[in-house]
Design an enzyme around this catalytic site. Structure first.
Site, PDB file in Angstrom:
ATOM      1  N   GLY A 159       0.839  -1.197   0.000  1.00  0.00           N
ATOM      2  CA  GLY A 159       0.000   0.000   0.000  1.00  0.00           C
ATOM      3  C   GLY A 159       0.866   1.236   0.000  1.00  0.00           C
ATOM      4  O   GLY A 159       2.056   1.180   0.355  1.00  0.00           O
ATOM      5  N   GLN A 184       2.806   9.999   1.703  1.00  0.00           N
ATOM      6  CA  GLN A 184       4.133   9.398   1.883  1.00  0.00           C
ATOM      7  C   GLN A 184       5.112   9.832   0.798  1.00  0.00           C
ATOM      8  O   GLN A 184       6.317   9.706   0.968  1.00  0.00           O
ATOM      9  CB  GLN A 184       4.041   7.861   1.878  1.00  0.00           C
ATOM     10  CG  GLN A 184       3.316   7.285   3.077  1.00  0.00           C
ATOM     11  CD  GLN A 184       3.220   5.781   2.981  1.00  0.00           C
ATOM     12  OE1 GLN A 184       2.319   5.247   2.330  1.00  0.00           O
ATOM     13  NE2 GLN A 184       4.153   5.071   3.606  1.00  0.00           N
ATOM     14  N   CYS A 216       5.654  -0.357   7.631  1.00  0.00           N
ATOM     15  CA  CYS A 216       5.329   0.837   6.861  1.00  0.00           C
ATOM     16  C   CYS A 216       6.557   1.264   6.065  1.00  0.00           C
ATOM     17  O   CYS A 216       7.667   1.283   6.598  1.00  0.00           O
ATOM     18  CB  CYS A 216       4.905   1.971   7.806  1.00  0.00           C
ATOM     19  SG  CYS A 216       4.472   3.487   6.953  1.00  0.00           S
ATOM     20  N   LEU A 217       6.332   1.612   4.808  1.00  0.00           N
ATOM     21  CA  LEU A 217       7.444   2.042   3.960  1.00  0.00           C
ATOM     22  C   LEU A 217       8.078   3.327   4.499  1.00  0.00           C
ATOM     23  O   LEU A 217       9.227   3.615   4.190  1.00  0.00           O
ATOM     24  CB  LEU A 217       6.963   2.260   2.515  1.00  0.00           C
ATOM     25  CG  LEU A 217       6.501   0.986   1.791  1.00  0.00           C
ATOM     26  CD1 LEU A 217       5.874   1.333   0.450  1.00  0.00           C
ATOM     27  CD2 LEU A 217       7.666   0.016   1.609  1.00  0.00           C
ATOM     28  N   HIS A 239      -4.671   1.469   7.658  1.00  0.00           N
ATOM     29  CA  HIS A 239      -3.297   1.996   7.766  1.00  0.00           C
ATOM     30  C   HIS A 239      -3.108   3.174   6.802  1.00  0.00           C
ATOM     31  O   HIS A 239      -2.547   4.206   7.173  1.00  0.00           O
ATOM     32  CB  HIS A 239      -2.326   0.845   7.454  1.00  0.00           C
ATOM     33  CG  HIS A 239      -0.879   1.207   7.385  1.00  0.00           C
ATOM     34  ND1 HIS A 239       0.062   0.724   8.271  1.00  0.00           N
ATOM     35  CD2 HIS A 239      -0.177   1.986   6.514  1.00  0.00           C
ATOM     36  CE1 HIS A 239       1.260   1.204   7.961  1.00  0.00           C
ATOM     37  NE2 HIS A 239       1.143   1.970   6.891  1.00  0.00           N
ATOM     38  N   GLU A 240      -3.608   3.014   5.563  1.00  0.00           N
ATOM     39  CA  GLU A 240      -3.425   4.079   4.557  1.00  0.00           C
ATOM     40  C   GLU A 240      -4.290   5.300   4.873  1.00  0.00           C
ATOM     41  O   GLU A 240      -3.838   6.444   4.698  1.00  0.00           O
ATOM     42  CB  GLU A 240      -3.759   3.552   3.155  1.00  0.00           C
ATOM     43  CG  GLU A 240      -2.992   2.324   2.691  1.00  0.00           C
ATOM     44  CD  GLU A 240      -1.492   2.442   2.831  1.00  0.00           C
ATOM     45  OE1 GLU A 240      -0.982   3.567   2.894  1.00  0.00           O
ATOM     46  OE2 GLU A 240      -0.817   1.397   2.903  1.00  0.00           O
ATOM     47  N   HIS A 278      -2.601   7.469   7.254  1.00  0.00           N
ATOM     48  CA  HIS A 278      -1.584   8.339   6.622  1.00  0.00           C
ATOM     49  C   HIS A 278      -2.216   9.649   6.142  1.00  0.00           C
ATOM     50  O   HIS A 278      -1.636  10.719   6.297  1.00  0.00           O
ATOM     51  CB  HIS A 278      -0.947   7.644   5.416  1.00  0.00           C
ATOM     52  CG  HIS A 278       0.187   6.724   5.750  1.00  0.00           C
ATOM     53  ND1 HIS A 278       1.315   7.131   6.412  1.00  0.00           N
ATOM     54  CD2 HIS A 278       0.376   5.410   5.486  1.00  0.00           C
ATOM     55  CE1 HIS A 278       2.157   6.101   6.548  1.00  0.00           C
ATOM     56  NE2 HIS A 278       1.604   5.040   5.993  1.00  0.00           N
TER      57      HIS A 278
HETATM   58  O1  GNR Z   1       3.919  -2.638   2.687  1.00  0.00           O
HETATM   59  C1  GNR Z   1       3.212  -2.504   3.691  1.00  0.00           C
HETATM   60  N1  GNR Z   1       2.887  -3.599   4.414  1.00  0.00           N
HETATM   61  C2  GNR Z   1       1.967  -3.587   5.455  1.00  0.00           C
HETATM   62  C3  GNR Z   1       1.911  -4.700   6.277  1.00  0.00           C
HETATM   63  C4  GNR Z   1       1.005  -4.755   7.315  1.00  0.00           C
HETATM   64  C5  GNR Z   1       0.144  -3.698   7.525  1.00  0.00           C
HETATM   65  C6  GNR Z   1       0.197  -2.573   6.726  1.00  0.00           C
HETATM   66  C7  GNR Z   1       1.097  -2.521   5.678  1.00  0.00           C
HETATM   67  S1  GNR Z   1       1.145  -1.120   4.662  1.00  0.00           S
HETATM   68  C8  GNR Z   1       2.796  -1.156   4.118  1.00  0.00           C
HETATM   69  C9  GNR Z   1       3.026  -0.101   3.058  1.00  0.00           C
HETATM   70  C10 GNR Z   1       2.824   1.266   3.665  1.00  0.00           C
HETATM   71  O2  GNR Z   1       3.593   1.799   4.406  1.00  0.00           O
HETATM   72  N2  GNR Z   1       1.711   1.880   3.373  1.00  0.00           N
HETATM   73  O3  GNR Z   1       1.447   3.092   3.913  1.00  0.00           O
HETATM   74 NI    NI Z   2       2.515   3.129   5.807  1.00  0.00          NI
END
Ligand code: GNR
Ligand code: NI
Length: 167
Positions: free
Chosen positions: A46, A51, A91-92, A133-134, A137
């Site tokens: 995601g 980001q 999270c990236l 999660h997104e 952000h």
């Molecule tokens: O790549 C991602 N893996 C992930 C694993 C578990 C819960 C959420 C994520 S999102 C993350 C990519 C990211 O940072 N998206 O904002």
């Molecule tokens: Ni993230």
């Protein structure tokens, strides 16, 4: 197509609040394409526009293992939420850190797709976690905000040190 630079915690720009998209035009379509390329290349499942330092309410997700299920959510809104589930998240923008977070187990989300058409989707499991999660952000929130102050401080110091070493 272009690879975009991903901001890392504790960059204050990750705390910006993203603005709703008024119309899905050429600029937004290009951004979505670049976000998919950036997410696949990372690799991640995601990516939120915030980001890559674009404060618009745009998310791309693909939880498939072979990059065959691209999903785009513009101006996403959670309409129903149910239950609780804990999952290990990464999270990236917080590279190399994985910690359990409790979220809603299943959600109903309403959004525009990459062409600007409205759709609704019910999600559970990894997709539900990823959408939540997104959307966080887009509201300037990171998964480390759900951890203890002590853990968050340790993570911040670790990433600041990594950053100093690569500068
Ligand atoms: O790549 C991602 N893996 C992930 C694993 C578990 C819960 C959420 C994520 S999102 C993350 C990519 C990211 O940072 N998206 O904002
Ligand atoms: Ni993230």
């Amino acid at each position: 197509m272009a690879l975009l630079n991903i901001l890392h915690y504790p960059d204050p720009r990750l705390r910006n609040n993203a603005e709703p998209v008024a119309t899905v035009g050429a600029e937004e379509k290009q951004l979505v394409a670049d976000m998919f390329e950036t997410m696949y290349s990372a690799p991640g499942i995601g990516l939120a526009a915030i980001q890559v330092n674009v404060p618009k309410r745009i998310i791309v997700i693909d939880i498939s293992e072979d990059q065959t299920q691209p999903m785009c959510f513009i101006n996403p809104q959670i309409k129903r939420r149910e239950g609780e589930e804990q999952m290990e998240e990464g999270c990236l923008s917080v590279p190399g850190i994985y910690e359990p977070v409790v979220r809603y187990r299943s959600i109903m989300v309403q959004a525009l797709d990459r062409k600007g058409s409205a759709f609704e989707l019910e999600a559970d499991g990894l997709l539900s976690v990823c959408i939540q999660h997104e959307i966080d952000h887009l509201d300037g929130k990171l998964f480390v905000d759900y951890l203890s102050e002590m853990k968050r401080t340790r993570i911040r110091k670790k990433l600041e040190k990594m950053r100093r070493q690569t500068l």
